[in-house]
Design an enzyme around this catalytic site. Structure first.
Site, short mmCIF file in Angstrom:
data_model
loop_
_atom_site.label_atom_id
_atom_site.label_comp_id
_atom_site.label_asym_id
_atom_site.label_seq_id
_atom_site.Cartn_x
_atom_site.Cartn_y
_atom_site.Cartn_z
N HIS A 1 123.27 119.57 18.02
CA HIS A 1 122.48 118.78 18.98
C HIS A 1 123.43 118.03 19.91
O HIS A 1 124.49 117.57 19.49
CB HIS A 1 121.57 117.80 18.23
CG HIS A 1 120.54 117.21 19.14
ND1 HIS A 1 120.83 116.16 19.97
CD2 HIS A 1 119.25 117.55 19.38
CE1 HIS A 1 119.75 115.88 20.69
NE2 HIS A 1 118.78 116.70 20.34
N GLU B 1 118.53 123.05 25.38
CA GLU B 1 118.23 121.66 25.70
C GLU B 1 119.20 121.17 26.78
O GLU B 1 120.30 120.70 26.46
CB GLU B 1 118.39 120.78 24.45
CG GLU B 1 117.39 121.07 23.37
CD GLU B 1 117.07 119.82 22.53
OE1 GLU B 1 115.89 119.54 22.35
OE2 GLU B 1 118.00 119.13 22.09
#
Ligand code: 13P
Length: 256
Positions: free
Chosen positions: A96, A166
């Site tokens: 992430h 993302e």
């Protein structure tokens, strides 16, 4: 493309108490009892897993937000993929951007991916550029992330990999963030499939690509219909049971 679409909630470091976590999870459990065609994963902080596991549901799988590469040993503060698998966790987010910004490299993520896959976990690998430049250098940035994070990953395990695109510039907590569009997502998902097919050949059809970055009830349908993705990774809005389940229901109606 696999048939079941996937909605994943990344709670990040929220909520503040176990009571709130149980309440949030319980409301979602109740709301999704009618869902049949959408795969749902919730990734809470580790500390809430034990309590959430006791809330009965066949509709939601538990995931985590990171998993250490290694089984047991002297690694203070870490939790291994083997431990998580033994506990009943089925998914882990890896790479992430919020962890990358704390210093995690593609090589670190690669180790974690291999370890998680060996332990039997499915991996949600996050990739995405920090900014967009006129010269489209961000494509190469994402390509490098994919190639370095997936070095040495066996073709046999690709069905256990989900790629979450993302773009960091679209994430809700990014200062001066901008909205990404379904067209941005579509363009990148085509590119990601190309990079992955160069690496894994025909097996690429087993890898699901999802979009994340300020997904909300207003744009979820557009991303799912026109963004070239098999699902969504939802951050902030996954902390709002009503809105999160609305996104799941939108997905369910699109799943034919
Ligand atoms: P937001 O939906 O809050 O932008 O978070 C996206 C994300 O980082 C999910 O992993």
């Amino acid at each position: 493309m696999q048939s079941k679409k996937l909605i994943i909630g990344n709670w990040k470091m929220n909520p503040l108490t176990a009571k709130e976590a149980e309440k949030l999870f319980s409301v979602v459990v109740k709301e999704v009892s009618v869902i049949k065609k959408t795969e749902i994963v919730i990734c809470p902080p580790y500390i809430y897993l034990e309590k959430l596991k006791k809330i009965r549901t066949s509709k939601i799988k538990l995931g985590v937000q990171d998993a250490f590469g290694g089984d047991v040993g002297a690694f203070t503060g870490e939790v291994s993929a083997d431990m998580l698998d033994n506990f009943g966790v089925r998914y882990t987010i890896l790479g992430h951007s919020e962890r990358r910004s704390m210093g995690e490299s593609n090589a670190d993520i690669n180790k974690k991916i291999k370890s998680a896959l060996t332990s039997g976990l499915s991996v949600i690998l996050c990739v995405g550029e920090n900014t967009r430049d006129q010269d489209h250098g961000y494509f190469n940035f994402v390509k490098t992330q994919l190639e370095e994070c997936l070095v040495g990953v066996s073709k046999n395990l690709v069905s256990k990999i989900i790629i979450a695109y993302e773009p960091v510039w679209a994430i809700s907590t990014t200062v001066d963030r901008k909205d990404a569009t379904a067209a941005d997502s579509l363009e990148m998902s085509i590119f990601i499939k190309k990079v992955l097919s160069d690496k894994f050949g025909g097996e690429v059809s087993k890898i699901r690509i999802i979009y994340g970055g300020s997904v909300n009830t207003k744009d979820a349908e557009d991303f799912l219909k026109n963004g070239g993705v098999d699902g969504l990774l939802v951050g902030r809005v996954s902390l709002d049971a009503k809105k999160f389940t609305e996104i799941i229901k939108i997905c369910e109606t699109l799943n034919k």
